[in-house]
Design a protein around this motif. Structure first.
Motif, PDB file in Angstrom:
ATOM      1  N   SER A 275     -15.694 -18.105  19.955  1.00  0.00           N
ATOM      2  CA  SER A 275     -14.784 -19.115  18.724  1.00  0.00           C
ATOM      3  C   SER A 275     -14.635 -18.139  17.574  1.00  0.00           C
ATOM      4  O   SER A 275     -13.883 -18.655  16.679  1.00  0.00           O
TER       5      SER A 275
ATOM      6  N   ARG B 216     -18.979 -19.988  22.544  1.00  0.00           N
ATOM      7  CA  ARG B 216     -19.280 -20.449  21.256  1.00  0.00           C
ATOM      8  C   ARG B 216     -19.016 -19.047  20.428  1.00  0.00           C
ATOM      9  O   ARG B 216     -18.265 -19.148  19.381  1.00  0.00           O
TER      10      ARG B 216
ATOM     11  N   ASP C 164     -18.821 -16.108  26.465  1.00  0.00           N
ATOM     12  CA  ASP C 164     -19.857 -17.108  25.475  1.00  0.00           C
ATOM     13  C   ASP C 164     -18.820 -17.839  24.915  1.00  0.00           C
ATOM     14  O   ASP C 164     -18.415 -17.340  23.551  1.00  0.00           O
TER      15      ASP C 164
ATOM     16  N   ARG D 119     -30.815 -20.730  17.087  1.00  0.00           N
ATOM     17  CA  ARG D 119     -29.716 -20.237  17.678  1.00  0.00           C
ATOM     18  C   ARG D 119     -29.574 -18.614  17.474  1.00  0.00           C
ATOM     19  O   ARG D 119     -28.901 -18.035  18.329  1.00  0.00           O
TER      20      ARG D 119
ATOM     21  N   VAL E 235     -21.146 -18.382  13.881  1.00  0.00           N
ATOM     22  CA  VAL E 235     -20.962 -19.705  15.076  1.00  0.00           C
ATOM     23  C   VAL E 235     -22.217 -20.181  14.822  1.00  0.00           C
ATOM     24  O   VAL E 235     -22.605 -21.398  15.378  1.00  0.00           O
ATOM     25  N   CYS E 236     -23.607 -19.593  14.612  1.00  0.00           N
ATOM     26  CA  CYS E 236     -24.851 -20.240  14.370  1.00  0.00           C
ATOM     27  C   CYS E 236     -25.017 -21.432  13.221  1.00  0.00           C
ATOM     28  O   CYS E 236     -25.765 -21.882  13.083  1.00  0.00           O
TER      29      CYS E 236
END
Lengths: 579, 579
Positions: free
Chosen positions: B315, B312, B310, B290, B247-248
């Motif tokens: 996901s 993000r 969270d 991130r 995700v980062c």
């Protein structure tokens, strides 16, 4: 392809597999979320690209050398190195019982134990093993010191004593550890390249033959404890041998060579040994024949008396020293009640360079080679390694030697040792060569393991219960009915563990009774603790003794016990059953 | 001069020394017999010639290389190889107690034990250890297979399971054995090149996190049993880390590299790790930042909740899988009562390639490096080996590296492990990569030994009695007066040995009482059995309890016991004293 290149390849492969795993997960997640088709396609493409990379890597590795192929995992040769093996749980149970038996004997005699590194600086081992030095495993030169795997436990012990003469110049120590020899293996006979020795040695200056007699007693006690059937300990004395060679006319500088020829008499007829002495070693025939008269002699105290009456032999002061030692030794052996186990055998010479006094070798009926079973057996498991000679060998396609025909090989002596008064001095560089005299014995237990494993298999075939349990679990915690009681079983197991009770349960959320009973049955777990809804409701469980297969059918309902009483109840049951 | 040449030299030397010994004996014997002067002279000349030969040999060896000189014994470098050590008797007593403690915990959980060879075929180890592969000890190529000393016990275990998937595809096994790493040693910190690992692993497919939770419980129980003071177990999950990287915005093929950078956060500040990510590994700065936000997070169940919130992170399906695992794990840890010992720490990454699920590392206050003691400690004794980097090294004249400044080095984690679901598959070549999932932990005990030895020395300084006895002798058999009673002492000792009583006596014909009492005193032997003329005449001996130094002065006369009652009497006394 070099090893490091193939290592890099495998590391890449591992990383790629992880990346594929992660990317696959990502794709699945996007699909689950019904994400935008274009986005999904992009991630799928990335996944496919990674898979292509993995494929390419496998192909390139596959087309390289065998070793690289192997390292990628697809065609790895899955085995332990030649002459070595894994120890499975049952073998470990046997091994640990054998070591306990031997350790009990050793500790009974006031020994402490030490351990040394598995490898030594190469110079420590150099020049200690005669011809057999070629069997030493060397470590690769990766910078720094040159090292080799230990070949026995005697030389490391002597090195240890030389390094610590004040603290350990006078000690009894045992050491049970693996040693390494690049020898021709014969696995079913218990001959390995990595194998155990159980050594007991006494360092220090004492009155003559007192420690020597005790070492022989320890050897007899250990072999008796191992329950291998009848055995004989051949004994001789290096000074008597030297005296024989002397009075027979062997030049002083040929003594060791002739001694090593004599040592072959347990495997070769006299004619062959005589030929080695005369043809190969240049001894004159008359001298050889005089030796031949002596080395065929065997006996006990009678032989000592006979030799004392031999004017030629007693003209050698060295022989007289040896004979006096033997007489004293037999006095002590009588006190220890083990004279009958001994055979004073003038043909026993032992191959190692460092012996200086009494030498010995134990032979069991089980350890004698087939062709010599009726005679006295061949040296194999001891410090010498005649076994690599005169055996039929074939080269395989890989250039490695095939195993030899094991039916033609015996295991030879099961234990051997002697007095070595100069070895520590060789390390300490002391001017006094005999600064720390030592005497010791080394028991080779691989053959013992082989015999015990064979007995277990026979017992199994006969449906008898073996006394060895690889997995000593006391309690199997199981559920019957309900939703599987996973967390409850965890709680009960924790309660038992906290009380020091060996317990386990199936790592399944909802196991059926069958597999749980089967698991308990398989490992011979004596008790089951059963969680069922009605009992659990009142914080109770059922404890059942597993006596044979009947219990599976539910004969006997066991005992319902409150959780707060469980550990104490189980501990009491176990104690009663053990008694 | 080659090693084999120097070996030959030493063998010659040994043979010569033996010959000199024999010849000297011959000369003495002739002189004693007042033999003909000419004859004596001839033998003396022969003796001198032999001595000349020895001298010549020493000189020629002495003028050769250092290694040859050493092998002749005169200037031998007397030490164990770098980074290794001998185990003296007291250290062995400590070691055996530590192993017993740990074994008890392991067996409590239903584990069996196995053993594997100390070396493996080289391809088995290839590609399993990332950068640390350079620390592997290789055996020299002496024909046949290429082999290396085992680097850990995990890879041999996976190889074993892959070879025996039917029998051991589902097992709990422990293995306590030495492993080998060509690392920079720091002996006083317990960092060796030959050192012990105590491993517990569970192979097989089970319901999620059930074996994982038990492994953590076993770790906590073992560290508690070792009595090392407070400790923390850092835990994390590879899938959560993968999710974070995902995700980062870390590209899938950079995941492992970035993970290995994160792993350095326990020793390096974030700025340095960020620089490695961006400058060395080409990650863009924003992505790194991130990641930075995530990996500074620590906590317990609260952190799981926070991360579930969270958007993000969640996901990533992979992160969600990891978080679900962590939530399940904490449920089980609560049942086992060990949640408080854990620190869910997103900066824990572990260097090894093969982890696929939960990972963990235990830190004790005692094991943290000085500079990080207040923080969380550095990885050292575990599977990684950062310790060889960034340390000041000096080359000595011999080209070997000097020991590093040990005061600047901590021991780091005392145990580490994780789930590795693909490693067995790498060996079995199965298409299903996760054919035999595994989870395990490895406890590094060298630091424990160091701490315990230190405690013993402190106790000694304070005049306290240590609970460790290197030599567990029960009875010292001694004589007072008479002619020394050597044979009688032998007889009495035999009688005790036969009854399983640990006994010894001085190997002297006529010892004085002082040295005998001193020997008993030195080893803390609880009982003495004293032979004196008046009592022996009626087949009796005196049994005395050695309570402190008073007994030497003869306070308390002990008990006179008939020989036929002795073993039973002593056994009873020992049993009473033990109770």
């Amino acid at each position: 392809m070099s090893a490091s290149a193939s290592a890099a390849t495998t590391a890449d492969r591992t990383a790629l597999i992880a990346a594929i795993d992660a990317q696959g997960s990502k794709v699945r997640s996007l699909k689950e979320q019904s994400a935008d088709a274009g986005l999904v396609k992009a991630e799928v493409d990335a996944l496919l690209a990674l898979k292509e990379q993995l494929k390419a890597l496998s192909v390139s590795a596959g087309s390289a050398s065998k070793s690289a192929t192997a390292a990628t995992g697809s065609k790895m040769v899955l085995k332990t190195p030649k002459g070595t093996r894994d120890w499975e749980p049952l073998a470990m149970a046997v091994r640990s019982q054998v070591f306990e038996s031997i350790t009990r004997v050793f500790q009974n005699h006031g020994a402490v134990t030490i351990d040394t590194p598995v490898f030594e600086r190469r110079e420590i081992l150099a020049g200690k093993y005669g011809e057999d030095s070629k069997l030493i495993y060397d470590l690769m030169d990766q910078g720094g010191e040159l090292c080799s795997l230990r070949y026995d436990l005697t030389v490391p012990f002597a090195r240890f004593v030389a390094m610590n003469p004040i603290e350990y110049g006078s000690m009894k120590r045992y050491h049970i550890a693996k040693v390494y020899r690049r020898d021709q293996p014969a696995l079913s006979k218990g001959r390995f390249r990595e194998f155990y020795q159980c050594d007991f040695d006494i360092s220090g200056s004492y009155d003559a033959m007192v420690p020597d007699a005790e070492i022989l007693l320890i050897l007899v006690e250990a072999l008796t404890a191992l329950d291998l059937g009848s055995f004989t300990v051949k004994i001789n004395h290096r000074k008597i041998l030297d005296g024989i060679f002397d009075v027979c006319g062997v030049p002083a500088d040929k003594t060791r060579q002739i001694s090593s020829a004599v040592d072959k008499l347990d495997k070769s007829p006299w004619e062959e040994v005589r030929r080695e002495m005369t043809v190969e070693k240049g001894l004159d025939g008359e001298t050889a024949d005089r030796i031949g008269e002596y080395v065929k002699l065997k006996g006990g105290r009678d032989l000592i008396t006979k030799l004392f009456g031999d004017a030629r032999l007693t003209s050698s002061a060295r022989a007289v020293e040896g004979l006096k030692d033997m007489a004293t030794l037999y006095d002590y052996l009588d006190i220890y009640g083990i004279s009958e186990k001994m055979s004073f055998d003038l043909s026993l010479a032992r191959g190692l360079d460092y012996y200086t006094g009494i030498i010995y070798e134990a032979i069991t009926a089980a350890s004698a080679p087939p062709s010599f079973a009726a005679a006295s057996g061949a040296e194999v498991s001891g410090a010498q390694a005649e076994q690599s000679k005169a055996k039929s060998k074939k080269k395989t396609a890989q250039g490695e030697e095939e195993e030899i025909d094991e039916s033609t090989v015996g295991v030879g002596s099961i234990a051997a040792g002697g007095r070595y008064d100069n070895l520590v001095g060789m390390f300490s560089g002391s001017k006094k060569l005999d600064s720390v005299p030592c005497v010791g014995v080394s028991i080779g237990v691989e053959r013992v393991f082989a015999i015990l494993m064979q007995r277990i298999k026979e017992a199994e075939r006969n449906g008898e219960k073996s006394r060895f349990r690889a997995k000593p679990v006391d309690c199997f915690v199981m559920s019957m009915g309900g939703d599987g009681f996973l967390k409850e079983r965890m709680k009960v197991a924790k309660l038992l563990w906290d009380a020091g009770i060996k317990a386990e349960f199936l790592y399944k959320a909802k196991p059926k009774p069958g597999p749980q009973f089967a698991a308990a049955e398989k490992d011979g777990v004596p008790l089951t603790v059963i969680l069922a809804p009605e009992e659990w409701a009142s914080q109770e469980v059922r404890v059942k003794e597993q006596k044979g297969k009947d219990s599976v059918e539910g004969q006997g309902k066991g005992q319902v016990v409150g959780l707060d009483q469980l550990a104490a109840y189980v501990a009491r049951l176990l104690k009663e059953n053990a008694a």
